[in-house]
Scaffold this motif. Structure first.
Motif, PDB file in Angstrom:
ATOM      1  N   SER A   1      -1.632   9.256  -6.539  1.00 45.60           N
ATOM      2  CA  SER A   1      -0.256   9.696  -6.323  1.00 45.60           C
ATOM      3  C   SER A   1       0.225  10.539  -7.503  1.00 45.60           C
ATOM      4  CB  SER A   1       0.635   8.466  -6.129  1.00 45.60           C
ATOM      5  OG  SER A   1       1.947   8.835  -5.807  1.00 45.60           O
TER       6      SER A   1
ATOM      7  N   MET B   1       5.181  14.444 -15.086  1.00 49.90           N
ATOM      8  CA  MET B   1       4.320  13.367 -15.521  1.00 49.90           C
ATOM      9  C   MET B   1       4.105  13.445 -17.027  1.00 49.90           C
ATOM     10  SD  MET B   1       0.652  12.474 -14.031  1.00 49.90           S
ATOM     11  CE  MET B   1       0.856  13.790 -12.878  1.00 49.90           C
TER      12      MET B   1
ATOM     13  N   LEU C   1       2.533   1.890  -3.440  1.00 53.80           N
ATOM     14  CA  LEU C   1       1.566   2.406  -4.418  1.00 53.80           C
ATOM     15  C   LEU C   1       1.320   3.891  -4.180  1.00 53.80           C
ATOM     16  CD1 LEU C   1      -1.065  -0.502  -4.390  1.00 53.80           C
ATOM     17  CD2 LEU C   1       0.528   0.039  -6.236  1.00 53.80           C
ATOM     18  N   ARG C   2       1.200   4.261  -2.897  1.00 55.44           N
ATOM     19  CA  ARG C   2       0.934   5.658  -2.561  1.00 55.44           C
ATOM     20  C   ARG C   2       2.128   6.553  -2.877  1.00 55.44           C
ATOM     21  NH1 ARG C   2      -1.900   3.983   3.161  1.00 55.44           N
ATOM     22  NH2 ARG C   2      -4.048   4.488   2.595  1.00 55.44           N
ATOM     23  N   LEU C   3       3.326   6.009  -2.651  1.00 52.00           N
ATOM     24  CA  LEU C   3       4.541   6.815  -2.809  1.00 52.00           C
ATOM     25  C   LEU C   3       4.918   7.000  -4.281  1.00 52.00           C
ATOM     26  CD1 LEU C   3       6.852   8.204  -1.212  1.00 52.00           C
ATOM     27  CD2 LEU C   3       8.112   6.057  -1.370  1.00 52.00           C
ATOM     28  N   SER C   4       4.531   6.014  -5.133  1.00 47.13           N
ATOM     29  CA  SER C   4       5.001   5.937  -6.513  1.00 47.13           C
ATOM     30  C   SER C   4       5.329   7.277  -7.161  1.00 47.13           C
ATOM     31  CB  SER C   4       3.988   5.161  -7.358  1.00 47.13           C
ATOM     32  OG  SER C   4       2.705   5.775  -7.239  1.00 47.13           O
ATOM     33  N   PHE C   5       4.331   8.050  -7.487  1.00 48.60           N
ATOM     34  CA  PHE C   5       4.576   9.290  -8.228  1.00 48.60           C
ATOM     35  C   PHE C   5       4.942  10.467  -7.331  1.00 48.60           C
ATOM     36  CE2 PHE C   5       2.704   6.991 -11.711  1.00 48.60           C
ATOM     37  CZ  PHE C   5       3.389   7.506 -12.814  1.00 48.60           C
ATOM     38  N   ILE C   6       4.423  10.431  -6.072  1.00 46.78           N
ATOM     39  CA  ILE C   6       4.732  11.544  -5.171  1.00 46.78           C
ATOM     40  C   ILE C   6       6.242  11.649  -4.968  1.00 46.78           C
ATOM     41  CG2 ILE C   6       4.565  12.312  -2.761  1.00 46.78           C
ATOM     42  CD1 ILE C   6       1.679  11.334  -2.739  1.00 46.78           C
ATOM     43  N   SER C   7       6.939  10.498  -4.892  1.00 48.67           N
ATOM     44  CA  SER C   7       8.373  10.525  -4.569  1.00 48.67           C
ATOM     45  C   SER C   7       9.210  11.171  -5.670  1.00 48.67           C
ATOM     46  CB  SER C   7       8.876   9.105  -4.307  1.00 48.67           C
ATOM     47  OG  SER C   7       8.857   8.374  -5.508  1.00 48.67           O
TER      48      SER C   7
ATOM     49  N   GLN D   1      11.767  15.638   0.892  1.00 42.77           N
ATOM     50  CA  GLN D   1      11.511  14.215   0.664  1.00 42.77           C
ATOM     51  C   GLN D   1      10.781  13.540   1.834  1.00 42.77           C
ATOM     52  OE1 GLN D   1      12.049  13.220  -2.353  1.00 42.77           O
ATOM     53  NE2 GLN D   1      11.325  11.135  -2.056  1.00 42.77           N
TER      54      GLN D   1
ATOM     55  N   ALA E   1       2.597  10.545   1.351  1.00 40.93           N
ATOM     56  CA  ALA E   1       2.244   9.288   0.678  1.00 40.93           C
ATOM     57  C   ALA E   1       1.570   8.336   1.663  1.00 40.93           C
ATOM     58  CB  ALA E   1       3.487   8.642   0.081  1.00 40.93           C
TER      59      ALA E   1
ATOM     60  N   THR F   1       0.831  -1.208   0.000  1.00 46.47           N
ATOM     61  CA  THR F   1       0.000   0.000   0.000  1.00 46.47           C
ATOM     62  C   THR F   1       0.865   1.257   0.000  1.00 46.47           C
ATOM     63  OG1 THR F   1      -1.680  -1.238   1.221  1.00 46.47           O
ATOM     64  CG2 THR F   1      -1.907   1.153   1.179  1.00 46.47           C
ATOM     65  N   PHE F   2       1.920   1.246   0.834  1.00 46.40           N
ATOM     66  CA  PHE F   2       2.777   2.433   0.903  1.00 46.40           C
ATOM     67  C   PHE F   2       3.486   2.697  -0.430  1.00 46.40           C
ATOM     68  CE2 PHE F   2       6.899   4.478   1.877  1.00 46.40           C
ATOM     69  CZ  PHE F   2       6.402   5.697   2.291  1.00 46.40           C
TER      70      PHE F   2
ATOM     71  N   ALA G   1       8.071  13.570  -7.800  1.00 45.87           N
ATOM     72  CA  ALA G   1       7.535  14.865  -8.225  1.00 45.87           C
ATOM     73  C   ALA G   1       8.618  15.926  -8.223  1.00 45.87           C
ATOM     74  CB  ALA G   1       6.399  15.289  -7.305  1.00 45.87           C
ATOM     75  N   GLY G   2       8.647  16.746  -9.239  1.00 45.14           N
ATOM     76  CA  GLY G   2       9.631  17.822  -9.317  1.00 45.14           C
ATOM     77  C   GLY G   2      10.894  17.394 -10.042  1.00 45.14           C
ATOM     78  N   LYS G   3      11.164  16.051 -10.068  1.00 44.10           N
ATOM     79  CA  LYS G   3      12.352  15.564 -10.785  1.00 44.10           C
ATOM     80  C   LYS G   3      11.969  15.118 -12.188  1.00 44.10           C
ATOM     81  CE  LYS G   3      14.110  14.047  -6.407  1.00 44.10           C
ATOM     82  NZ  LYS G   3      13.778  12.907  -5.553  1.00 44.10           N
TER      83      LYS G   3
ATOM     84  N   GLN H   1      -1.381  12.670 -17.811  1.00 42.26           N
ATOM     85  CA  GLN H   1      -2.112  13.820 -17.291  1.00 42.26           C
ATOM     86  C   GLN H   1      -3.517  13.894 -17.888  1.00 42.26           C
ATOM     87  OE1 GLN H   1       0.638  16.958 -17.869  1.00 42.26           O
ATOM     88  NE2 GLN H   1       0.713  17.455 -15.699  1.00 42.26           N
TER      89      GLN H   1
END
Lengths: 103, 228
Positions: free
Chosen positions: B87, A30, A17-23, B99, B106, A14-15, A25-27, A35
């Motif tokens: 996400s 998308m 999946l949640r972190l995937s794109f958030i981690s 980070q 998340a 679960t974590f 972001a900015g680098k 989009q």
């Protein structure tokens, strides 16, 4: 032990999946196609959660006759559409469900 | 919303009406954990570590049916696939965070926190301190959920099932969905996803949810392409 394994496994999956794109972001930005897809995701997910709850109960389809939840849900949807009020929507839906079941 | 703390508080305020729909759901998750024979520490660990209501409820059901652990984890993956979409949708709005705050964001990601945040960001694309609105809503959600779950474990079994408080879950989602239908294309997407969700309701492991989202998005892209 098995339960602990289950909790850790479910938690990791679960974590991630949640972190995937958030981690990232900015680098990386998308992709454009993603989009375009995403503008349609929220409403599609909401409908996919709501509809089975209203029409499929105890492993059977329940249509308007004898389905208080569907009637209450449809009226609540009308209230939500007209008023945009979350509490009023939930109140109307629950009130109507109790009323219909007491009849 | 002129400062971080004001924006954070706005997030908390936006969450409050939704709490009414969350509490019964959290209570039920606590009751379900007890009913399949988890100890209170195990149930609290699951609530804190997994923190995903639908997946937890389905896991309890599968656990009661003696489903293998690996299959329950796989089911969790399918049910929670939607978090990848959330996400991706939130990522740019949270890009300014460090980070470790992104990791916290998340961990806190839920249907409700996502829906609250994204609807504000769509209305106010230029707002400052965006992540703090999300964090205000998401942290309120977390606290409400954990308290509700523990209360559910301790005393929830006293609630008569005849109250049907679980019905507040779809009602909450209805209240969030209707204002999101802002034009004909979105109405068509909603209708397409709804019909598919109805037709696939009998499929196991919430597969119907994934299929309905695919149909809805496909329909939206098709209509957009035809107009362009």
């Amino acid at each position: 032990m098995m339960i602990l394994l289950l909790i850790m496994g479910m938690g990791c999956v679960t974590f991630l999946l949640r972190l995937s794109f958030i981690s990232v972001a900015g680098k990386t930005s998308m992709p454009q196609w993603l989009q375009r897809c995403l503008q349609f995701v929220p409403i599609a997910v909401l409908m996919a959660i709501i509809v089975p709850d209203l029409i499929y109960q105890q492993h059977h389809y329940q249509l308007l006759n004898n389905n208080e939840r569907l009637i209450a849900g449809l009226v609540a949807a009308l209230v939500a559409w007209k008023t945009n009020n979350v509490l009023l929507t939930i109140g109307t839906g629950m009130g109507l469900l109790w009323l219909l079941q007491s009849l | 919303m002129h400062s971080i703390s004001a924006t954070f508080r706005a997030g908390i305020r936006a969450f409050l009406p939704i709490a009414v729909g969350i509490i019964p759901f959290a209570l039920i998750s606590g009751i379900a954990a007890m009913s399949v024979g988890l100890s209170i520490p195990q149930a609290i660990a699951m609530s804190m570590i997994v923190f995903a209501g639908s997946a937890q409820l389905v896991a309890m059901q599968l656990l009661a049916e003696h489903t293998p652990v690996l299959l329950i984890i796989l089911t969790t993956l399918i049910i929670n696939l939607r978090f990848v979409m959330y996400s991706a949708s939130l990522a740019d709005h949270l890009a300014q965070l460090k980070q470790r705050w992104k990791w916290l964001s998340a961990y806190l990601l839920t249907d409700q926190a996502y829906a609250l945040a994204i609807s504000l960001y769509q209305r106010k694309p230029q707002m400052r301190y965006k992540p703090w609105f999300y964090l205000g809503a998401a942290i309120s959600m977390w606290i409400t959920w954990q308290i509700g779950a523990v209360v559910g474990m301790l005393v929830g079994q006293q609630f008569p099932a005849s109250w049907q408080l679980d019905f507040t879950i779809p009602l909450t989602f209805i209240a969030l969905a209707m204002p999101a239908i802002k034009n004909r294309r979105l109405a068509a997407v909603a209708l397409g996803a709804a019909i598919m969700a109805g037709a696939t309701a009998m499929l196991p492991y919430k597969l119907g949810l994934v299929l309905s989202v695919l149909v809805g998005v496909g329909l939206g892209l098709y209509l957009e392409g035809r107009q362009a």
